[in-house]
Design a protein around this motif. Structure first.
Motif, short mmCIF file in Angstrom:
data_model
loop_
_atom_site.label_atom_id
_atom_site.label_comp_id
_atom_site.label_asym_id
_atom_site.label_seq_id
_atom_site.Cartn_x
_atom_site.Cartn_y
_atom_site.Cartn_z
N GLU A 357 0.84 -1.20 0.00
CA GLU A 357 0.00 0.00 0.00
C GLU A 357 0.88 1.26 0.00
OE1 GLU A 357 -3.28 -0.32 2.79
OE2 GLU A 357 -3.04 1.83 3.22
N ARG A 358 0.40 2.30 -0.65
CA ARG A 358 1.13 3.58 -0.64
C ARG A 358 0.24 4.66 -0.05
NH1 ARG A 358 5.69 3.78 -4.24
NH2 ARG A 358 5.76 1.96 -5.62
N ASP A 359 0.86 5.66 0.60
CA ASP A 359 0.06 6.78 1.10
C ASP A 359 -0.11 7.81 -0.01
OD1 ASP A 359 2.43 8.12 0.96
OD2 ASP A 359 2.85 8.07 3.11
N GLU A 360 -0.74 8.96 0.35
CA GLU A 360 -1.02 9.96 -0.70
C GLU A 360 0.24 10.53 -1.32
OE1 GLU A 360 -1.13 11.59 3.32
OE2 GLU A 360 -2.22 9.95 2.42
N LYS A 361 1.37 10.44 -0.58
CA LYS A 361 2.63 10.95 -1.16
C LYS A 361 3.34 9.89 -2.00
CE LYS A 361 3.71 14.17 2.55
NZ LYS A 361 4.01 13.93 3.94
N GLY A 362 2.77 8.70 -2.03
CA GLY A 362 3.38 7.63 -2.83
C GLY A 362 4.35 6.76 -2.05
N LYS A 375 -1.43 -3.95 0.07
CA LYS A 375 -2.59 -3.28 -0.52
C LYS A 375 -3.76 -4.27 -0.58
CE LYS A 375 -3.54 -0.98 -4.90
NZ LYS A 375 -2.91 -0.73 -6.19
#
Ligand code: HEM
Length: 391
Positions: A357-362, A375
Protein backbone atom coordinates in the motif's frame (compact mmCIF):
# COMPACT_ATOMS: atom_id res chain seq x y z
CA UNK A 1 33.56 -22.81 -4.80
CA UNK A 2 35.22 -23.91 -8.05
CA UNK A 3 31.91 -23.09 -9.70
CA UNK A 4 32.00 -19.47 -8.58
CA UNK A 5 33.39 -18.01 -11.86
CA UNK A 6 30.64 -19.78 -13.78
CA UNK A 7 27.94 -18.50 -11.43
CA UNK A 8 29.30 -14.96 -11.78
CA UNK A 9 29.49 -15.14 -15.59
CA UNK A 10 25.88 -16.24 -15.80
CA UNK A 11 24.87 -13.57 -13.30
CA UNK A 12 26.44 -10.93 -15.52
CA UNK A 13 24.07 -11.83 -18.36
CA UNK A 14 21.18 -11.69 -15.89
CA UNK A 15 22.21 -8.21 -14.70
CA UNK A 16 22.45 -6.92 -18.26
CA UNK A 17 18.93 -8.14 -18.93
CA UNK A 18 17.74 -6.59 -15.70
CA UNK A 19 19.34 -3.28 -16.68
CA UNK A 20 17.64 -3.32 -20.07
CA UNK A 21 14.25 -4.09 -18.59
CA UNK A 22 14.48 -1.63 -15.74
CA UNK A 23 15.50 1.14 -18.14
CA UNK A 24 12.33 0.44 -20.13
CA UNK A 25 10.30 1.54 -17.09
CA UNK A 26 7.81 -1.28 -17.65
CA UNK A 27 6.92 -3.91 -15.10
CA UNK A 28 8.06 -7.45 -15.84
CA UNK A 29 8.07 -10.83 -14.07
CA UNK A 30 11.38 -11.12 -12.26
CA UNK A 31 10.88 -14.85 -11.81
CA UNK A 32 11.21 -15.52 -15.56
CA UNK A 33 14.64 -13.90 -15.56
CA UNK A 34 15.77 -15.70 -12.43
CA UNK A 35 14.55 -19.06 -13.69
CA UNK A 36 16.56 -18.82 -16.89
CA UNK A 37 19.60 -17.69 -14.88
CA UNK A 38 19.42 -20.67 -12.54
CA UNK A 39 18.84 -22.99 -15.50
CA UNK A 40 21.98 -21.70 -17.20
CA UNK A 41 23.94 -22.23 -13.99
CA UNK A 42 22.68 -25.75 -13.44
CA UNK A 43 23.29 -26.63 -17.10
CA UNK A 44 26.92 -25.58 -16.77
CA UNK A 45 27.33 -27.31 -13.40
CA UNK A 46 25.63 -30.55 -14.37
CA UNK A 47 26.76 -30.99 -17.94
CA UNK A 48 29.40 -28.39 -18.62
CA UNK A 49 27.09 -27.11 -21.34
CA UNK A 50 25.96 -23.60 -22.05
CA UNK A 51 22.21 -23.87 -22.50
CA UNK A 52 21.83 -20.17 -23.21
CA UNK A 53 18.45 -20.12 -21.51
CA UNK A 54 19.01 -16.42 -20.85
CA UNK A 55 19.61 -15.57 -24.46
CA UNK A 56 16.28 -16.21 -26.16
CA UNK A 57 17.60 -15.35 -29.61
CA UNK A 58 20.39 -17.92 -29.34
CA UNK A 59 19.71 -21.23 -31.02
CA UNK A 60 22.76 -22.99 -29.64
CA UNK A 61 20.88 -25.29 -27.28
CA UNK A 62 17.52 -23.81 -28.19
CA UNK A 63 15.91 -27.08 -29.16
CA UNK A 64 16.55 -28.65 -25.77
CA UNK A 65 15.14 -25.67 -23.88
CA UNK A 66 12.07 -25.57 -26.13
CA UNK A 67 11.28 -29.28 -25.80
CA UNK A 68 12.03 -29.26 -22.05
CA UNK A 69 9.61 -26.34 -21.60
CA UNK A 70 6.91 -28.12 -23.59
CA UNK A 71 7.38 -31.20 -21.42
CA UNK A 72 7.16 -29.19 -18.21
CA UNK A 73 3.94 -27.59 -19.45
CA UNK A 74 2.29 -31.00 -19.72
CA UNK A 75 2.61 -31.25 -15.93
CA UNK A 76 0.70 -28.04 -15.21
CA UNK A 77 -2.77 -28.04 -13.83
CA UNK A 78 -4.86 -30.88 -12.55
CA UNK A 79 -3.44 -33.46 -14.94
CA UNK A 80 -0.83 -34.26 -12.29
CA UNK A 81 -3.33 -35.82 -9.96
CA UNK A 82 -5.64 -37.54 -12.42
CA UNK A 83 -4.97 -41.05 -13.81
CA UNK A 84 -3.52 -41.17 -17.32
CA UNK A 85 -6.74 -42.43 -18.96
CA UNK A 86 -8.50 -39.18 -18.01
CA UNK A 87 -6.22 -37.33 -20.42
CA UNK A 88 -4.82 -39.87 -22.95
CA UNK A 89 -3.76 -37.23 -25.50
CA UNK A 90 -1.79 -35.32 -22.89
CA UNK A 91 -0.21 -38.54 -21.65
CA UNK A 92 0.89 -39.38 -25.19
CA UNK A 93 2.30 -35.89 -25.71
CA UNK A 94 4.16 -36.12 -22.40
CA UNK A 95 5.57 -39.48 -23.44
CA UNK A 96 6.81 -38.27 -26.84
CA UNK A 97 8.28 -35.09 -25.39
CA UNK A 98 9.99 -37.14 -22.67
CA UNK A 99 11.53 -39.35 -25.35
CA UNK A 100 12.70 -36.29 -27.27
CA UNK A 101 14.33 -34.82 -24.13
CA UNK A 102 16.08 -38.17 -23.56
CA UNK A 103 17.30 -38.30 -27.13
CA UNK A 104 18.68 -34.74 -27.05
CA UNK A 105 20.43 -35.49 -23.74
CA UNK A 106 21.80 -38.69 -25.22
CA UNK A 107 23.43 -36.74 -28.05
CA UNK A 108 25.01 -34.31 -25.57
CA UNK A 109 26.23 -37.12 -23.29
CA UNK A 110 27.72 -39.07 -26.22
CA UNK A 111 29.47 -35.92 -27.36
CA UNK A 112 30.93 -35.35 -23.87
CA UNK A 113 31.97 -38.97 -23.61
CA UNK A 114 33.78 -38.81 -26.94
CA UNK A 115 35.80 -35.75 -25.89
CA UNK A 116 39.23 -37.02 -24.94
CA UNK A 117 39.97 -34.10 -22.68
CA UNK A 118 36.71 -32.58 -21.48
CA UNK A 119 37.25 -28.83 -21.10
CA UNK A 120 35.74 -28.89 -17.67
CA UNK A 121 36.42 -31.78 -15.39
CA UNK A 122 34.14 -30.93 -12.53
CA UNK A 123 30.67 -31.13 -14.02
CA UNK A 124 28.40 -33.84 -12.66
CA UNK A 125 28.46 -35.43 -16.11
CA UNK A 126 32.25 -35.52 -16.55
CA UNK A 127 32.65 -36.91 -13.04
CA UNK A 128 30.10 -39.62 -13.66
CA UNK A 129 31.65 -40.62 -16.98
CA UNK A 130 35.17 -40.70 -15.57
CA UNK A 131 36.78 -44.12 -15.83
CA UNK A 132 34.12 -45.47 -18.21
CA UNK A 133 35.74 -46.15 -21.55
CA UNK A 134 32.59 -47.60 -22.99
CA UNK A 135 29.23 -45.92 -22.83
CA UNK A 136 26.95 -48.96 -22.74
CA UNK A 137 23.15 -48.79 -22.77
CA UNK A 138 22.81 -49.13 -19.02
CA UNK A 139 25.34 -46.42 -18.23
CA UNK A 140 23.75 -44.16 -20.81
CA UNK A 141 20.23 -44.67 -19.46
CA UNK A 142 21.36 -44.08 -15.88
CA UNK A 143 23.30 -40.98 -16.84
CA UNK A 144 20.32 -39.53 -18.71
CA UNK A 145 18.13 -40.12 -15.63
CA UNK A 146 20.59 -38.52 -13.23
CA UNK A 147 21.24 -35.54 -15.46
CA UNK A 148 17.49 -34.93 -15.76
CA UNK A 149 17.11 -35.02 -11.96
CA UNK A 150 19.92 -32.51 -11.54
CA UNK A 151 18.70 -30.17 -14.27
CA UNK A 152 15.22 -30.10 -12.83
CA UNK A 153 16.00 -30.17 -9.09
CA UNK A 154 18.73 -27.59 -9.47
CA UNK A 155 16.94 -24.65 -11.06
CA UNK A 156 13.28 -24.67 -10.11
CA UNK A 157 14.02 -24.59 -6.37
CA UNK A 158 16.79 -21.99 -6.38
CA UNK A 159 14.78 -19.62 -8.55
CA UNK A 160 11.80 -19.82 -6.19
CA UNK A 161 14.09 -19.13 -3.22
CA UNK A 162 15.48 -16.01 -4.90
CA UNK A 163 12.10 -14.71 -6.01
CA UNK A 164 10.75 -14.97 -2.46
CA UNK A 165 13.92 -13.49 -0.94
CA UNK A 166 13.66 -10.35 -3.10
CA UNK A 167 9.99 -10.05 -2.25
CA UNK A 168 10.63 -10.37 1.50
CA UNK A 169 13.37 -7.75 1.29
CA UNK A 170 11.00 -5.42 -0.56
CA UNK A 171 8.38 -5.80 2.16
CA UNK A 172 10.76 -5.64 5.16
CA UNK A 173 12.79 -2.42 4.98
CA UNK A 174 14.73 -3.17 8.18
CA UNK A 175 15.93 -6.50 6.83
CA UNK A 176 16.82 -4.85 3.52
CA UNK A 177 18.80 -2.17 5.34
CA UNK A 178 20.66 -4.74 7.45
CA UNK A 179 21.51 -6.75 4.34
CA UNK A 180 22.78 -3.68 2.46
CA UNK A 181 24.86 -2.72 5.47
CA UNK A 182 26.44 -6.16 5.62
CA UNK A 183 27.28 -6.05 1.91
CA UNK A 184 28.75 -2.54 2.28
CA UNK A 185 30.90 -3.67 5.20
CA UNK A 186 32.16 -6.81 3.49
CA UNK A 187 32.62 -5.60 -0.07
CA UNK A 188 32.86 -1.83 0.41
CA UNK A 189 30.10 0.68 -0.43
CA UNK A 190 31.86 1.50 -3.71
CA UNK A 191 31.11 -2.01 -4.97
CA UNK A 192 27.33 -1.39 -4.90
CA UNK A 193 26.14 -1.68 -8.48
CA UNK A 194 29.73 -2.06 -9.68
CA UNK A 195 29.80 -5.48 -11.27
CA UNK A 196 33.52 -5.53 -12.07
CA UNK A 197 34.59 -4.57 -8.56
CA UNK A 198 32.32 -7.04 -6.82
CA UNK A 199 33.42 -9.80 -9.18
CA UNK A 200 37.05 -8.97 -8.47
CA UNK A 201 36.43 -9.18 -4.71
CA UNK A 202 34.59 -12.47 -4.93
CA UNK A 203 37.12 -14.13 -7.21
CA UNK A 204 40.16 -12.59 -5.60
CA UNK A 205 42.10 -13.92 -2.61
CA UNK A 206 39.78 -14.24 0.38
CA UNK A 207 36.67 -14.34 -1.81
CA UNK A 208 35.45 -17.55 -0.21
CA UNK A 209 35.93 -16.02 3.22
CA UNK A 210 33.83 -13.04 2.17
CA UNK A 211 31.07 -15.40 1.09
CA UNK A 212 31.31 -17.29 4.38
CA UNK A 213 31.07 -14.05 6.30
CA UNK A 214 27.76 -13.10 4.69
CA UNK A 215 25.95 -14.04 7.88
CA UNK A 216 22.98 -11.73 7.53
CA UNK A 217 22.50 -12.69 3.87
CA UNK A 218 22.66 -16.32 4.93
CA UNK A 219 20.04 -15.60 7.59
CA UNK A 220 17.82 -14.04 4.90
CA UNK A 221 18.19 -17.18 2.80
CA UNK A 222 17.52 -19.44 5.74
CA UNK A 223 14.45 -17.49 6.81
CA UNK A 224 13.09 -17.41 3.25
CA UNK A 225 13.51 -21.18 2.99
CA UNK A 226 11.80 -21.56 6.36
CA UNK A 227 8.70 -19.60 5.39
CA UNK A 228 8.47 -20.64 1.75
CA UNK A 229 10.24 -23.97 1.21
CA UNK A 230 10.30 -24.49 -2.56
CA UNK A 231 10.47 -28.29 -2.57
CA UNK A 232 8.88 -31.21 -0.85
CA UNK A 233 9.54 -34.86 -0.37
CA UNK A 234 7.89 -38.06 0.75
CA UNK A 235 8.90 -41.31 2.38
CA UNK A 236 7.39 -44.77 2.29
CA UNK A 237 8.29 -47.80 4.38
CA UNK A 238 7.66 -51.05 2.49
CA UNK A 239 4.82 -53.19 3.86
CA UNK A 240 6.10 -55.43 6.64
CA UNK A 241 8.80 -53.03 7.90
CA UNK A 242 6.76 -52.20 10.97
CA UNK A 243 7.62 -48.52 10.98
CA UNK A 244 5.78 -46.90 13.86
CA UNK A 245 5.36 -43.17 14.39
CA UNK A 246 4.17 -41.58 17.60
CA UNK A 247 1.74 -38.66 17.46
CA UNK A 248 2.13 -35.70 19.86
CA UNK A 249 -0.78 -37.22 21.78
CA UNK A 250 1.19 -40.42 22.32
CA UNK A 251 -0.79 -42.56 19.90
CA UNK A 252 1.34 -45.08 17.96
CA UNK A 253 0.58 -45.67 14.30
CA UNK A 254 2.08 -48.24 11.95
CA UNK A 255 2.67 -46.45 8.63
CA UNK A 256 3.93 -49.36 6.51
CA UNK A 257 2.98 -48.98 2.87
CA UNK A 258 1.80 -45.42 3.33
CA UNK A 259 3.29 -42.41 1.63
CA UNK A 260 4.28 -39.85 4.26
CA UNK A 261 4.54 -36.31 2.97
CA UNK A 262 6.96 -34.28 5.09
CA UNK A 263 5.26 -30.93 4.89
CA UNK A 264 8.11 -28.49 5.50
CA UNK A 265 5.76 -25.51 5.29
CA UNK A 266 3.86 -26.69 8.38
CA UNK A 267 6.88 -28.06 10.28
CA UNK A 268 8.88 -24.86 9.77
CA UNK A 269 6.10 -22.61 11.06
CA UNK A 270 5.66 -24.53 14.31
CA UNK A 271 4.83 -22.04 17.06
CA UNK A 272 6.23 -24.35 19.71
CA UNK A 273 9.62 -23.89 18.09
CA UNK A 274 9.52 -20.44 16.50
CA UNK A 275 7.12 -18.80 18.93
CA UNK A 276 4.52 -16.16 18.12
CA UNK A 277 6.62 -14.84 15.26
CA UNK A 278 6.57 -18.21 13.46
CA UNK A 279 4.75 -16.70 10.47
CA UNK A 280 6.88 -13.56 10.35
CA UNK A 281 9.97 -12.92 8.24
CA UNK A 282 12.71 -12.34 10.83
CA UNK A 283 16.20 -13.24 9.54
CA UNK A 284 17.63 -12.11 12.91
CA UNK A 285 16.36 -15.29 14.49
CA UNK A 286 19.18 -17.15 12.73
CA UNK A 287 21.95 -14.79 13.81
CA UNK A 288 24.11 -16.50 16.36
CA UNK A 289 22.96 -19.89 15.11
CA UNK A 290 26.34 -21.52 14.76
CA UNK A 291 24.99 -24.48 12.87
CA UNK A 292 25.48 -22.64 9.58
CA UNK A 293 23.18 -22.87 6.63
CA UNK A 294 23.61 -26.58 6.39
CA UNK A 295 23.17 -28.62 9.47
CA UNK A 296 22.79 -32.06 8.01
CA UNK A 297 25.78 -33.36 9.96
CA UNK A 298 23.52 -33.47 12.98
CA UNK A 299 20.79 -35.31 11.20
CA UNK A 300 18.20 -37.02 13.24
CA UNK A 301 19.10 -35.28 16.46
CA UNK A 302 16.25 -33.00 17.31
CA UNK A 303 17.69 -31.72 20.56
CA UNK A 304 19.09 -28.21 20.75
CA UNK A 305 22.84 -28.75 20.51
CA UNK A 306 25.50 -26.28 21.39
CA UNK A 307 25.50 -23.31 19.06
CA UNK A 308 22.14 -24.16 17.60
CA UNK A 309 19.16 -22.02 18.48
CA UNK A 310 16.48 -24.35 17.18
CA UNK A 311 16.13 -28.13 16.98
CA UNK A 312 17.90 -29.45 13.90
CA UNK A 313 14.77 -31.07 12.56
CA UNK A 314 12.74 -27.85 12.73
CA UNK A 315 14.43 -26.45 9.59
CA UNK A 316 14.37 -28.91 6.72
CA UNK A 317 13.92 -27.21 3.30
CA UNK A 318 16.60 -29.54 1.93
CA UNK A 319 15.23 -32.42 3.97
CA UNK A 320 17.41 -34.51 6.22
CA UNK A 321 18.99 -37.91 6.27
CA UNK A 322 20.96 -39.88 3.68
CA UNK A 323 18.79 -38.75 0.75
CA UNK A 324 18.81 -35.05 1.58
CA UNK A 325 19.45 -32.51 -1.16
CA UNK A 326 22.83 -32.99 -2.77
CA UNK A 327 22.76 -29.46 -4.16
CA UNK A 328 22.29 -27.46 -0.96
CA UNK A 329 25.81 -26.04 -0.95
CA UNK A 330 25.54 -24.97 -4.55
CA UNK A 331 22.08 -23.47 -4.01
CA UNK A 332 23.16 -21.38 -1.07
CA UNK A 333 26.41 -20.19 -2.67
CA UNK A 334 24.46 -19.30 -5.80
CA UNK A 335 21.83 -17.41 -3.80
CA UNK A 336 24.43 -15.48 -1.80
CA UNK A 337 26.28 -14.43 -4.96
CA UNK A 338 23.15 -13.35 -6.81
CA UNK A 339 21.81 -11.43 -3.80
CA UNK A 340 25.20 -9.73 -3.41
CA UNK A 341 25.06 -8.48 -6.99
CA UNK A 342 21.40 -7.49 -7.00
CA UNK A 343 20.37 -6.25 -3.54
CA UNK A 344 22.19 -2.91 -3.65
CA UNK A 345 21.88 -2.26 -7.35
CA UNK A 346 18.12 -2.38 -7.84
CA UNK A 347 14.86 -1.60 -6.11
CA UNK A 348 12.00 -3.97 -6.72
CA UNK A 349 8.35 -3.05 -6.47
CA UNK A 350 5.84 -5.86 -6.55
CA UNK A 351 2.76 -5.27 -8.65
CA UNK A 352 -0.43 -7.33 -8.56
CA UNK A 353 -0.84 -9.89 -5.79
CA UNK A 354 1.31 -9.02 -2.78
CA UNK A 355 1.55 -5.35 -3.82
CA UNK A 356 2.25 -2.87 -1.02
CA UNK A 357 0.00 0.00 0.00
CA UNK A 358 1.13 3.58 -0.64
CA UNK A 359 0.06 6.78 1.10
CA UNK A 360 -1.02 9.96 -0.70
CA UNK A 361 2.63 10.95 -1.16
CA UNK A 362 3.38 7.63 -2.83
CA UNK A 363 5.41 6.19 0.06
CA UNK A 364 4.88 2.69 1.39
CA UNK A 365 2.89 2.47 4.63
CA UNK A 366 4.62 0.78 7.55
CA UNK A 367 2.80 -1.47 10.01
CA UNK A 368 3.65 -1.22 13.75
CA UNK A 369 5.96 -4.24 13.31
CA UNK A 370 8.00 -2.29 10.78
CA UNK A 371 7.09 -4.26 7.68
CA UNK A 372 5.16 -2.54 4.90
CA UNK A 373 1.41 -2.96 4.73
CA UNK A 374 -0.15 -4.88 1.88
CA UNK A 375 -2.59 -3.28 -0.52
CA UNK A 376 -4.47 -6.52 -1.03
CA UNK A 377 -3.87 -10.15 -0.23
CA UNK A 378 -0.75 -11.97 0.90
CA UNK A 379 1.29 -13.82 -1.70
CA UNK A 380 1.35 -17.59 -1.48
CA UNK A 381 3.04 -20.56 -3.12
CA UNK A 382 1.23 -22.47 -5.82
CA UNK A 383 1.97 -25.95 -7.07
CA UNK A 384 3.54 -25.39 -10.45
CA UNK A 385 6.62 -26.51 -12.30
CA UNK A 386 8.72 -23.73 -13.70
CA UNK A 387 9.99 -23.72 -17.25
CA UNK A 388 13.53 -22.95 -18.29
CA UNK A 389 13.36 -20.43 -21.05
CA UNK A 390 13.22 -16.71 -20.97
CA UNK A 391 10.41 -14.79 -22.46
C1 HEM B 1 16.95 -23.76 -2.66
C2 HEM B 1 17.31 -24.74 -3.43
C3 HEM B 1 16.96 -26.19 -3.20
C4 HEM B 1 16.04 -26.77 -2.37
C5 HEM B 1 15.10 -26.07 -1.39
C6 HEM B 1 16.12 -28.20 -2.57
C7 HEM B 1 15.36 -29.13 -1.89
C8 HEM B 1 15.45 -30.50 -2.08
C9 HEM B 1 14.65 -31.48 -1.37
C10 HEM B 1 13.60 -31.18 -0.31
C11 HEM B 1 15.01 -32.68 -1.84
C12 HEM B 1 14.44 -34.04 -1.40
C13 HEM B 1 15.38 -34.69 -0.44
C14 HEM B 1 14.80 -35.88 0.27
O1 HEM B 1 13.84 -36.47 -0.20
O2 HEM B 1 15.35 -36.21 1.33
C15 HEM B 1 16.02 -32.50 -2.85
C16 HEM B 1 16.63 -33.50 -3.56
C17 HEM B 1 17.56 -33.31 -4.55
N1 HEM B 1 18.13 -32.10 -4.92
FE1 HEM B 1 17.69 -30.30 -4.13
N2 HEM B 1 17.07 -28.45 -3.53
C18 HEM B 1 17.61 -27.27 -3.93
C19 HEM B 1 18.61 -27.07 -4.87
C20 HEM B 1 19.25 -28.08 -5.55
C21 HEM B 1 20.34 -27.88 -6.48
C22 HEM B 1 20.99 -26.54 -6.84
C23 HEM B 1 20.65 -29.11 -6.98
C24 HEM B 1 21.71 -29.49 -7.99
C25 HEM B 1 22.96 -29.32 -7.84
C26 HEM B 1 19.77 -30.07 -6.35
C27 HEM B 1 19.79 -31.42 -6.60
C28 HEM B 1 19.02 -32.35 -5.94
C29 HEM B 1 19.05 -33.77 -6.24
C30 HEM B 1 19.90 -34.45 -7.30
C31 HEM B 1 18.14 -34.38 -5.36
C32 HEM B 1 17.80 -35.86 -5.25
C33 HEM B 1 18.69 -36.47 -4.17
C34 HEM B 1 18.41 -37.93 -3.96
O3 HEM B 1 17.32 -38.40 -4.26
O4 HEM B 1 19.29 -38.59 -3.46
N3 HEM B 1 18.94 -29.41 -5.49
N4 HEM B 1 16.29 -31.15 -2.97
Amino acid sequence: MTLLPCIIDKTEIFLKRLNGLSESGNSFPLTDLIISLTFDIIGAVTMGIDFDAQVPESSRQGEFIRVYDQLVHTFQGRSNVLPWWCHPKLTFRRYTLGKKVDSLLEQMIRQKHSEEQPQEKRSVLSLSLQGHDRLDDQLLAQTIDQVKTFLFAGHDTTSILLAWAFYFLHRHPKAHKALVSELDTLFGPESAGNFGLLKQKLLGPGGDELLNNMTYTTAVIKETLRLCPPAGTARMAPPGSNLVVRTPEGQELCVDGMILYNCATIIQRDRQVFGDTADEFMPERWLGDKSGIMSSSNDGDSSIEEGRRFPASAWRPFERGPRNCIGQDLATIEARVIIAFVARAYDFTKVGLGELERDEKGSFVAEPTGKYRLKGNEMYNVSRLVSASSR
